[in-house]
Design a protein around this motif. Structure first.
Motif, PDB file in Angstrom:
ATOM      1  N   ASP A  17     -88.211 -20.953 -10.420  1.00 49.10           N
ATOM      2  CA  ASP A  17     -88.743 -21.252 -11.742  1.00 49.10           C
ATOM      3  C   ASP A  17     -87.626 -21.581 -12.728  1.00 49.10           C
ATOM      4  OD1 ASP A  17     -91.241 -20.742 -10.727  1.00 49.10           O
ATOM      5  OD2 ASP A  17     -91.413 -18.750 -11.624  1.00 49.10           O
ATOM      6  N   GLU A  20     -86.240 -25.087 -12.005  1.00 50.34           N
ATOM      7  CA  GLU A  20     -87.152 -26.133 -12.469  1.00 50.34           C
ATOM      8  C   GLU A  20     -87.116 -26.263 -13.993  1.00 50.34           C
ATOM      9  OE1 GLU A  20     -90.967 -25.166 -10.906  1.00 50.34           O
ATOM     10  OE2 GLU A  20     -90.406 -25.636  -8.845  1.00 50.34           O
ATOM     11  N   GLU A  21     -87.077 -25.131 -14.690  1.00 54.12           N
ATOM     12  CA  GLU A  21     -87.045 -25.149 -16.153  1.00 54.12           C
ATOM     13  C   GLU A  21     -85.735 -25.772 -16.651  1.00 54.12           C
ATOM     14  OE1 GLU A  21     -88.811 -24.269 -19.906  1.00 54.12           O
ATOM     15  OE2 GLU A  21     -89.612 -24.262 -17.888  1.00 54.12           O
ATOM     16  N   GLY A  24     -85.710 -29.485 -16.069  1.00 48.88           N
ATOM     17  CA  GLY A  24     -86.543 -30.149 -17.073  1.00 48.88           C
ATOM     18  C   GLY A  24     -85.840 -30.236 -18.415  1.00 48.88           C
ATOM     19  N   MET A  25     -85.145 -29.168 -18.796  1.00 50.47           N
ATOM     20  CA  MET A  25     -84.411 -29.171 -20.064  1.00 50.47           C
ATOM     21  C   MET A  25     -83.278 -30.197 -20.039  1.00 50.47           C
ATOM     22  SD  MET A  25     -84.263 -25.080 -20.843  1.00 50.47           S
ATOM     23  CE  MET A  25     -83.154 -25.222 -22.226  1.00 50.47           C
ATOM     24  N   HIS A  32     -87.946 -31.546 -24.433  1.00 48.28           N
ATOM     25  CA  HIS A  32     -88.487 -30.450 -23.629  1.00 48.28           C
ATOM     26  C   HIS A  32     -88.829 -29.279 -24.552  1.00 48.28           C
ATOM     27  CE1 HIS A  32     -88.762 -27.301 -20.579  1.00 48.28           C
ATOM     28  NE2 HIS A  32     -88.952 -28.293 -19.719  1.00 48.28           N
ATOM     29  N   SER A  34     -88.655 -26.141 -24.244  1.00 48.63           N
ATOM     30  CA  SER A  34     -87.797 -24.955 -24.191  1.00 48.63           C
ATOM     31  C   SER A  34     -86.415 -25.168 -24.803  1.00 48.63           C
ATOM     32  CB  SER A  34     -87.602 -24.514 -22.736  1.00 48.63           C
ATOM     33  OG  SER A  34     -88.805 -24.039 -22.213  1.00 48.63           O
ATOM     34  N   PHE A  69     -84.030 -17.972 -22.654  1.00 49.60           N
ATOM     35  CA  PHE A  69     -84.329 -18.707 -21.430  1.00 49.60           C
ATOM     36  C   PHE A  69     -85.125 -17.821 -20.470  1.00 49.60           C
ATOM     37  CE2 PHE A  69     -83.148 -20.337 -17.176  1.00 49.60           C
ATOM     38  CZ  PHE A  69     -83.630 -21.624 -17.308  1.00 49.60           C
ATOM     39  N   ARG A  72     -88.649 -17.410 -21.715  1.00 54.00           N
ATOM     40  CA  ARG A  72     -89.450 -18.626 -21.524  1.00 54.00           C
ATOM     41  C   ARG A  72     -89.984 -18.675 -20.083  1.00 54.00           C
ATOM     42  NH1 ARG A  72     -91.183 -21.743 -25.738  1.00 54.00           N
ATOM     43  NH2 ARG A  72     -91.245 -23.500 -24.338  1.00 54.00           N
ATOM     44  N   ILE A  73     -89.220 -18.158 -19.137  1.00 51.91           N
ATOM     45  CA  ILE A  73     -89.642 -18.183 -17.734  1.00 51.91           C
ATOM     46  C   ILE A  73     -90.574 -17.012 -17.434  1.00 51.91           C
ATOM     47  CG2 ILE A  73     -88.831 -18.042 -15.357  1.00 51.91           C
ATOM     48  CD1 ILE A  73     -86.274 -19.417 -16.344  1.00 51.91           C
TER      49      ILE A  73
END
Length: 76
Positions: A17, A20-21, A24-25, A32, A34, A69, A72-73
């Motif tokens: 996870d 992936e986050e 994406g950021m 994004h 986050s 961070f 957020r996950i």
């Protein structure tokens, strides 16, 4: 065939996870959802660290950004 993102204990994999986050950021930049909160918490951590005599600003930034961070996950 779709892969299952769950580990054997019943939860999703934190490292997957987080990867992936972060991807994406890095890919979407400020678009994004986050990126801005993580950077804002990093800035707050840097300001707090500047006030404290023992902790350096880079460590404060890393701590603030890392905390947000993580939240957020794993929001719970």
């Amino acid at each position: 065939m779709e892969q299952d993102n769950r580990d054997p204990r019943g939860g999703s994999s934190f490292s997957r996870d987080a990867r992936e986050e972060l991807a994406g950021m890095l890919q979407d930049g400020f678009d994004h959802p986050s990126t801005k909160p993580v950077l804002a918490w990093g800035a707050m951590g840097a300001v707090a660290a500047a006030i404290l005599p023992v902790v350096g600003v880079p460590l404060g930034f890393a701590a603030g950004a890392g905390y947000k961070f993580y939240k957020r996950i794993r929001p719970d």
